[in-house]
Design an enzyme around this catalytic site. Structure first.
Site, PDB file in Angstrom:
ATOM      1  CB  ILE A 110      -1.052  -0.031   1.135  1.00 54.96           C
ATOM      2  CG1 ILE A 110      -2.079  -1.116   0.768  1.00 54.96           C
ATOM      3  CG2 ILE A 110      -1.722   1.328   1.328  1.00 54.96           C
ATOM      4  CD1 ILE A 110      -3.134  -1.374   1.787  1.00 54.96           C
ATOM      5  N   GLY A 157       5.006   1.867  15.479  1.00 56.35           N
ATOM      6  CA  GLY A 157       4.900   3.322  15.570  1.00 56.35           C
ATOM      7  C   GLY A 157       3.549   3.856  15.116  1.00 56.35           C
ATOM      8  CD  GLU A 173       7.809   2.939  12.890  1.00 55.61           C
ATOM      9  OE1 GLU A 173       6.916   3.541  13.519  1.00 55.61           O
ATOM     10  OE2 GLU A 173       7.759   1.728  12.630  1.00 55.61           O
TER      11      GLU A 173
HETATM   12  N1  COA Z   1      -8.864 -11.844   9.425  1.00 59.26           N
HETATM   13  C1  COA Z   1      -8.109 -12.937   9.198  1.00 59.26           C
HETATM   14  N2  COA Z   1      -6.842 -12.865   8.718  1.00 59.26           N
HETATM   15  C2  COA Z   1      -6.329 -11.645   8.491  1.00 59.26           C
HETATM   16  C3  COA Z   1      -7.063 -10.479   8.696  1.00 59.26           C
HETATM   17  C4  COA Z   1      -8.385 -10.600   9.188  1.00 59.26           C
HETATM   18  N3  COA Z   1      -9.122  -9.531   9.407  1.00 59.26           N
HETATM   19  N4  COA Z   1      -6.289  -9.410   8.364  1.00 59.26           N
HETATM   20  C5  COA Z   1      -5.119  -9.896   7.981  1.00 59.26           C
HETATM   21  N5  COA Z   1      -5.130 -11.245   8.033  1.00 59.26           N
HETATM   22  C6  COA Z   1      -4.051 -12.149   7.662  1.00 59.26           C
HETATM   23  C7  COA Z   1      -3.692 -11.974   6.198  1.00 59.26           C
HETATM   24  O1  COA Z   1      -4.499 -12.739   5.351  1.00 59.26           O
HETATM   25  C8  COA Z   1      -2.249 -12.403   6.197  1.00 59.26           C
HETATM   26  O2  COA Z   1      -2.184 -13.823   6.241  1.00 59.26           O
HETATM   27  P1  COA Z   1      -1.093 -14.622   5.353  1.00 59.26           P
HETATM   28  O3  COA Z   1       0.240 -14.154   5.852  1.00 59.26           O
HETATM   29  O4  COA Z   1      -1.402 -16.040   5.675  1.00 59.26           O
HETATM   30  O5  COA Z   1      -1.377 -14.211   3.943  1.00 59.26           O
HETATM   31  C9  COA Z   1      -1.726 -11.901   7.550  1.00 59.26           C
HETATM   32  O6  COA Z   1      -2.874 -11.803   8.386  1.00 59.26           O
HETATM   33  C10 COA Z   1      -1.041 -10.551   7.454  1.00 59.26           C
HETATM   34  O7  COA Z   1      -1.975  -9.585   6.963  1.00 59.26           O
HETATM   35  P2  COA Z   1      -1.639  -8.507   5.840  1.00 59.26           P
HETATM   36  O8  COA Z   1      -2.684  -7.494   5.881  1.00 59.26           O
HETATM   37  O9  COA Z   1      -1.334  -9.153   4.542  1.00 59.26           O
HETATM   38  O10 COA Z   1      -0.260  -7.959   6.406  1.00 59.26           O
HETATM   39  P3  COA Z   1       0.591  -6.711   5.989  1.00 59.26           P
HETATM   40  O11 COA Z   1       1.944  -7.239   5.768  1.00 59.26           O
HETATM   41  O12 COA Z   1      -0.048  -5.883   4.928  1.00 59.26           O
HETATM   42  O13 COA Z   1       0.609  -5.890   7.358  1.00 59.26           O
HETATM   43  C11 COA Z   1      -0.339  -5.081   9.405  1.00 59.26           C
HETATM   44  C12 COA Z   1      -0.577  -5.353   7.928  1.00 59.26           C
HETATM   45  C13 COA Z   1      -1.540  -4.413   9.981  1.00 59.26           C
HETATM   46  C14 COA Z   1      -0.100  -6.398  10.139  1.00 59.26           C
HETATM   47  C15 COA Z   1       0.926  -4.168   9.513  1.00 59.26           C
HETATM   48  O14 COA Z   1       0.711  -3.000   8.807  1.00 59.26           O
HETATM   49  C16 COA Z   1       1.262  -3.836  10.966  1.00 59.26           C
HETATM   50  O15 COA Z   1       1.926  -4.594  11.618  1.00 59.26           O
HETATM   51  N6  COA Z   1       0.812  -2.659  11.443  1.00 59.26           N
HETATM   52  C17 COA Z   1       1.020  -2.246  12.827  1.00 59.26           C
HETATM   53  C18 COA Z   1       2.325  -1.518  12.996  1.00 59.26           C
HETATM   54  C19 COA Z   1       2.382  -0.214  12.239  1.00 59.26           C
HETATM   55  O16 COA Z   1       1.420   0.253  11.678  1.00 59.26           O
HETATM   56  N7  COA Z   1       3.554   0.407  12.253  1.00 59.26           N
HETATM   57  C20 COA Z   1       3.788   1.704  11.660  1.00 59.26           C
HETATM   58  C21 COA Z   1       4.248   1.638  10.244  1.00 59.26           C
HETATM   59  S1  COA Z   1       5.929   1.127  10.042  1.00 59.26           S
END
Ligand code: COA
Length: 398
Positions: free
Chosen positions: A222, A339, A241
């Site tokens: 994204i 963060g 960050e």
């Molecule tokens: N229900 C079931 N499974 C879910 C789900 C939901 N609502 N949302 C995500 N998942 C699963 C995905 O399918 C994926 O599974 P897979 O690895 O088996 O494919 C896994 O969880 C990871 O989700 P995804 O959305 O693909 O991860 P991402 O790499 O895009 O990261 C966050 C998304 C939210 C985990 C990530 O942005 C994060 O850790 N954010 C918190 C920290 C942050 O925002 N820091 C500041 C920026 S650096």
């Protein structure tokens, strides 16, 4: 302090990785440099040397290495205290071999310095020293520098491939107890695949970004998709960050020039970096990049000083009240707050700030909706409903 003989200090501190880790005593608490800054040779030596230890507590955020110290069978020697859960540590946290400690990223240095989480040993990875004897924290300043400043024993992997980031990003050779030279490549993170969904989200996010804005972007498809749609913007800045490869392209295109920033004008401000060699070459000795510890970069009171601050973060689930879960699937901890809240709070307080949560509307290959009436039982509210300004999916902006 006068640093006359730093070359002698360097020579005296130089040992093999095995010798360096043999100085660590059982029951110590160790902090390891974050993400792609992980000192790989030291961690390998630690694992190889494991019979010498009992109960070493390893404090770490995103673990990007092999994660061998959390594998089954390692419990006698190591215990992982995760401040963020990543791919290599998820299973260990789930099955109870490792703990997760919830904390805002900007608060981590305070945990070390105020003695809530006192550190015995810092295992860091830094650049080669400059002519004055200063090594740069390179791709991981964040809690690595405050961790080294708080630890009783500092062991550094001095890697000739570590880029030299400027800012408040240095440790003097005389402050390192043991030095291990290494030459492995810095871990690289390949750019994520951007599909049609991410493109649609990127386009909506870009529509909210005005010329002259300062951006915080996370990692993944994204943020990369957002960057694709910023090519026609002017005078953008970065206070984030972390940054990844996508930012380099926009600097080269003249879109990101940091000229309108109200804090650190002319500079990209970060606390860690993750990308490919292209990014690492770009940041090396580059006066446009300033790296500071995370208790500065992520402090909401610092972030808010950026006029037209825009933060873009992602989540797992959001309910109809606007409560955001970014770190667990029900009770299962899959990530951490990192963060996210630091930036959402700082951005909401900034003049003309916009705090955005951007997500595909579904997860698990379209099988589940991320927009739900209520969060799953046990899910953590990472960002409260009071703090989010915009939720964006491929269907539009709420
Ligand atoms: N229900 C079931 N499974 C879910 C789900 C939901 N609502 N949302 C995500 N998942 C699963 C995905 O399918 C994926 O599974 P897979 O690895 O088996 O494919 C896994 O969880 C990871 O989700 P995804 O959305 O693909 O991860 P991402 O790499 O895009 O990261 C966050 C998304 C939210 C985990 C990530 O942005 C994060 O850790 N954010 C918190 C920290 C942050 O925002 N820091 C500041 C920026 S650096």
């Amino acid at each position: 302090m006068v640093f006359v003989n730093w070359k002698d200090s360097y020579k005296n501190a130089l040992v093999s990785a095995e010798e360096a880790v043999s100085k660590i005593k059982s029951n110590s608490r160790i902090v390891v440099s974050h993400a792609v800054g992980e000192p790989l040779d030291l961690i390998d030596a630690l694992v190889k040397n494991r019979e010498q230890y009992e109960n070493l507590e390893i404090v770490h955020m995103v673990a990007m290495g092999k994660g061998e110290y959390v594998k089954p069978g390692m419990e006698k020697y190591f215990h992982h205290n995760a401040l963020f859960v990543g791919a290599s540590t998820r299973e260990a946290v789930k099955s109870g071999r490792a703990d997760y400690t919830p904390c805002f990223f900007y608060e981590v240095p305070r945990l070390f310095k105020k003695g809530y989480l006192p550190i015995d040993v810092a295992l860091i990875q830094v650049s080669e020293p400059d002519e004055h004897g200063y090594c740069s924290f390179g791709v991981s300043n964040d809690y690595s520098k405050p961790g080294a400043e708080s630890a009783k024993l500092v062991i550094a992997e001095v890697n000739k491939n570590m880029p030299r980031t400027l800012g408040d990003s240095f440790i003097h050779v005389s402050d390192i107890d043991y030095i291990v030279e290494s030459s492995h490549p810095i871990i690289e993170l390949k750019p994520a695949k951007i599909g049609e969904v991410e493109k649609a989200i990127g386009k909506y996010c870009a529509s909210l970004i005005e010329d002259g804005s300062t951006l915080q972007l996370g990692i993944g498809a994204i943020p990369d998709a957002v960057l694709l749609f910023l090519k026609d913007k002017k005078d953008l800045g970065i206070h984030s960050e972390m940054i990844s490869d996508g930012v380099v392209e926009l600097v080269e295109a003249g879109v990101i020039n940091n000229k309108k920033k109200t804090l650190h004008p002319g500079k990209i401000v970060v606390t860690f970096l993750m990308g490919t060699k292209r990014l690492y070459d770009f940041i090396d000795n580059n006066p446009m990049i300033e790296s500071y510890p995370v208790d500065y970069v992520n402090d909401p009171m610092v972030i808010m000083k950026n006029y037209k601050m825009v933060s873009i973060n992602s989540c797992v689930q959001v309910d109809l009240m606007g409560q955001v879960c970014s770190e667990s699937i029900g009770l299962k901890q899959i990530s951490g707050v990192g963060g996210q809240v630091d930036f959402i709070r700082g951005t909401s307080m900034a003049e003309d700030g916009k705090a955005i949560i951007a997500i595909p509307s579904t997860a698990a290959h379209g099988k589940v909706s991320r927009i739900v009436p209520f969060l799953d039982e046990g899910a953590a509210v990472t960002t409260s409903r009071n703090e989010v300004d915009y939720i964006i999916t491929e269907y539009g902006i709420a």
